[in-house]
Design an enzyme around this catalytic site. Structure first.
Site, PDB file in Angstrom:
ATOM      1  N   LYS A   1       0.864  -1.176   0.000  1.00  0.00           N
ATOM      2  CA  LYS A   1       0.000   0.000   0.000  1.00  0.00           C
ATOM      3  C   LYS A   1       0.902   1.227   0.000  1.00  0.00           C
ATOM      4  CE  LYS A   1      -3.825   2.202   2.485  1.00  0.00           C
ATOM      5  NZ  LYS A   1      -4.716   2.122   3.673  1.00  0.00           N
TER       6      LYS A   1
ATOM      7  N   ARG B   1     -10.520  10.513   1.124  1.00  0.00           N
ATOM      8  CA  ARG B   1     -10.538  11.310   2.359  1.00  0.00           C
ATOM      9  C   ARG B   1     -11.915  11.939   2.551  1.00  0.00           C
ATOM     10  NH1 ARG B   1      -6.243   8.863   2.595  1.00  0.00           N
ATOM     11  NH2 ARG B   1      -4.181   9.765   2.346  1.00  0.00           N
TER      12      ARG B   1
ATOM     13  N   ARG C   1       1.025   9.928   5.530  1.00  0.00           N
ATOM     14  CA  ARG C   1       1.246   8.608   6.115  1.00  0.00           C
ATOM     15  C   ARG C   1       2.528   7.987   5.585  1.00  0.00           C
ATOM     16  NH1 ARG C   1      -4.965   7.909   5.040  1.00  0.00           N
ATOM     17  NH2 ARG C   1      -5.783   8.486   7.086  1.00  0.00           N
TER      18      ARG C   1
ATOM     19  N   GLU D   1       7.688  -7.133   1.869  1.00  0.00           N
ATOM     20  CA  GLU D   1       6.395  -7.087   2.557  1.00  0.00           C
ATOM     21  C   GLU D   1       5.580  -8.342   2.235  1.00  0.00           C
ATOM     22  OE1 GLU D   1       5.330  -4.975   4.709  1.00  0.00           O
ATOM     23  OE2 GLU D   1       6.401  -3.085   4.438  1.00  0.00           O
TER      24      GLU D   1
ATOM     25  N   LYS E   1      -2.098  -1.707  -3.717  1.00  0.00           N
ATOM     26  CA  LYS E   1      -2.954  -0.524  -3.716  1.00  0.00           C
ATOM     27  C   LYS E   1      -2.081   0.725  -3.775  1.00  0.00           C
ATOM     28  CE  LYS E   1      -6.448   1.732  -0.773  1.00  0.00           C
ATOM     29  NZ  LYS E   1      -7.173   1.685   0.515  1.00  0.00           N
TER      30      LYS E   1
ATOM     31  N   SER F   1      -9.893   5.497  -5.242  1.00  0.00           N
ATOM     32  CA  SER F   1     -10.782   6.642  -5.494  1.00  0.00           C
ATOM     33  C   SER F   1     -10.252   7.604  -6.531  1.00  0.00           C
ATOM     34  CB  SER F   1     -11.053   7.378  -4.180  1.00  0.00           C
ATOM     35  OG  SER F   1      -9.839   7.858  -3.609  1.00  0.00           O
TER      36      SER F   1
ATOM     37  N   TYR G   1     -14.803   0.762  -7.632  1.00  0.00           N
ATOM     38  CA  TYR G   1     -16.107   1.410  -7.490  1.00  0.00           C
ATOM     39  C   TYR G   1     -16.962   1.202  -8.730  1.00  0.00           C
ATOM     40  CZ  TYR G   1     -13.551   3.449  -3.641  1.00  0.00           C
ATOM     41  OH  TYR G   1     -12.798   3.600  -2.504  1.00  0.00           O
TER      42      TYR G   1
END
Length: 330
Positions: free
Chosen positions: A202, A212, A223, A239, A254, A280, A319
Site C-alpha cells: 500500500k 478522504r 502517512r 512485505e 494498492k 478513489s 467502485y
C-alpha cells in the site's frame, strides 16, 4: 511499379473479427472477480453523494443493505465495507471501530443477516476512519504512529469484525507484524475460518484524495512513515514475504494502475490470490475526463480493469464493480 515485399507472418488475421478476438483473448474479465467498496455513515437519514466521486454514496445502514443486495444480484464477487462514524464518536484510539454498536460492525451484522454466504463480505481493518487525528494507528507522546500499540488494537478490531459477520478482514494500516497479530487473534477467538486479506503493498499515493472525503477524514500531514514510498519496487516483495509467513490468505496491491509493475511482481512471486484496488483517485480521473468528453467512459472502465487483471490480479476492488458487471453482461 516497385514490388513491395509482403509479410510472411500476419498477426492481424487473429484480430479480423470480434469472434476471433474473443476466441484468442488471453485475459477475460468476469463480474465474480470484482469487489465493490461501500461506505456506511452513521447519523444520516438518506444516502449522501461524494462530490469527488460522482455516483458513489455514503450509505445509511438501510440503503447499504439494499445497494449490497443489488450488487450481489449483478454477480459481483464481494463487498468491502468502510465505516464512517459521527465526529463526536471519534477519539484518539478509534474505540468506536471496536464496539459491536459501532457503525461498521452494525453494518457488517446487517449485511451478513441479509446476504448470508451469497457474497464475500469484507471489512476494512484500520483505524483512520475512527480516530480524531485521522491516522491509521495509535499515536505516541510525540505524535508518531506507535506500531506495537496499534497492533493490540488491530487484534481486538479483527475479532469484533469477524464476530459481526465478516468473511474476510483486510488489515490496511501497513503496521509491521499486523497480519500475524490479526491471524493469532482470530484463531484464538474461534474464527479460524475468517480469511485475512493483507494490504501487502500500500503506497503513500496522491490517488487517495477523494477517499478522504468519502470517509470524512480528519488527517493532517501524511502517512509516509508507514505506507510505502512510490519510488520503491522491490521492498514490496519483502512485505509480501512477511505477510505470507504471518498467515495471509490473500494479498493486495494498492493503488492499482500506477503500480502494475508491483502487481505483476507479486503475482509472479506467490501462489495465494493477489488482489488490486482501483482506488478513489483512479475512479475520479476517469469520471472527470469522461465528463469533459475526453474519453469513452465505458471503454475506459473495461480497459483499465482488464489491464489490472492482465498484470496478475485475481480480484479487483473497484467502485465500477456493478457498472462493469452490467457492461460485461451486454
Amino acid at each position: 511499379m516497385t514490388e513491395v515485399s509482403r509479410p510472411h507472418e500476419r498477426p492481424r488475421r487473429l484480430r479480423a473479427t470480434p469472434a476471433l478476438r474473443r476466441l484468442v483473448a488471453q485475459t477475460r474479465l468476469h463480474p465474480a472477480e470484482l469487489v465493490l467498496p461501500m461506505f456506511v455513515r452513521d447519523g444520516i437519514t438518506a444516502p449522501q453523494p461524494i462530490g469527488s466521486m460522482p455516483g458513489v454514496l455514503q450509505h445509511t445502514p438501510r440503503s447499504l443493505v439494499e445497494a449490497a443486495r443489488e450488487a450481489v444480484d449483478a454477480g459481483i464477487g464481494g463487498i468491502m465495507v468502510f465505516g464512517v462514524p459521527r465526529d463526536e464518536d471519534k477519539d484518539p484510539v478509534g474505540s468506536c471501530g471496536l464496539s459491536a454498536d459501532g457503525v461498521l460492525n452494525r453494518a457488517l451484522g446487517s449485511l451478513r443477516d441479509a446476504l448470508g454466504d451469497d457474497t464475500v463480505l469484507m471489512s476494512d481493518l484500520c483505524l483512520d476512519e475512527f480516530t480524531d487525528h485521522g491516522h491509521c494507528g495509535v499515536l505516541d507522546d510525540h505524535g508518531r504512529v506507535d506500531n506495537d500499540a496499534t497492533l493490540e488494537v488491530y487484534a481486538r478490531m479483527a475479532v469484533a469484525q469477524a464476530s459481526a459477520g465478516a468473511h474476510v478482514v483486510g488489515p490496511s494500516g501497513m503496521m509491521d507484524g499486523q497480519v500475524r497479530v490479526v491471524r493469532e487473534a482470530l484463531d484464538g477467538a474461534g474464527h479460524q475460518d475468517t480469511s485475512v486479506l493483507a494490504y501487502t503493498a500500500k503506497y503513500a499515493s496522491a490517488c487517495y484524495g477523494p477517499f478522504r472525503e468519502a470517509v470524512a477524514s480528519t488527517l493532517t500531514g501524511d502517512r509516509a512513515t508507514y505506507q510505502q514510498d512510490p519510488a520503491n519496487r522491490t521492498e514490496s516483495l519483502r512485505e509480501l514475504r512477511l505477510d505470507l509467513a504471518e498467515g495471509a490468505d490473500m494479498v493486495m496491491v494498492k493503488p492499482a494502475l500506477p503500480y502494475l509493475d508491483v502487481l505483476s511482481d507479486a503475482a509472479a512471486a506467490t501462489d495465494v490470490p493477489v488482489a488490486a484496488y482501483q482506488v478513489s483517485g483512479e475512479y475520479a480521473m476517469i469520471e472527470a475526463a469522461a465528463a469533459q468528453g475526453w474519453l469513452d467512459r465505458d471503454r475506459m472502465v473495461l480497459e483499465t480493469l482488464t489491464s489490472i487483471r492482465r498484470a496478475g490480479a485475481r480480484a479487483v476492488l473497484t467502485y465500477y464493480a456493478v457498472h462493469a458487471a452490467r457492461l460485461l453482461e451486454g
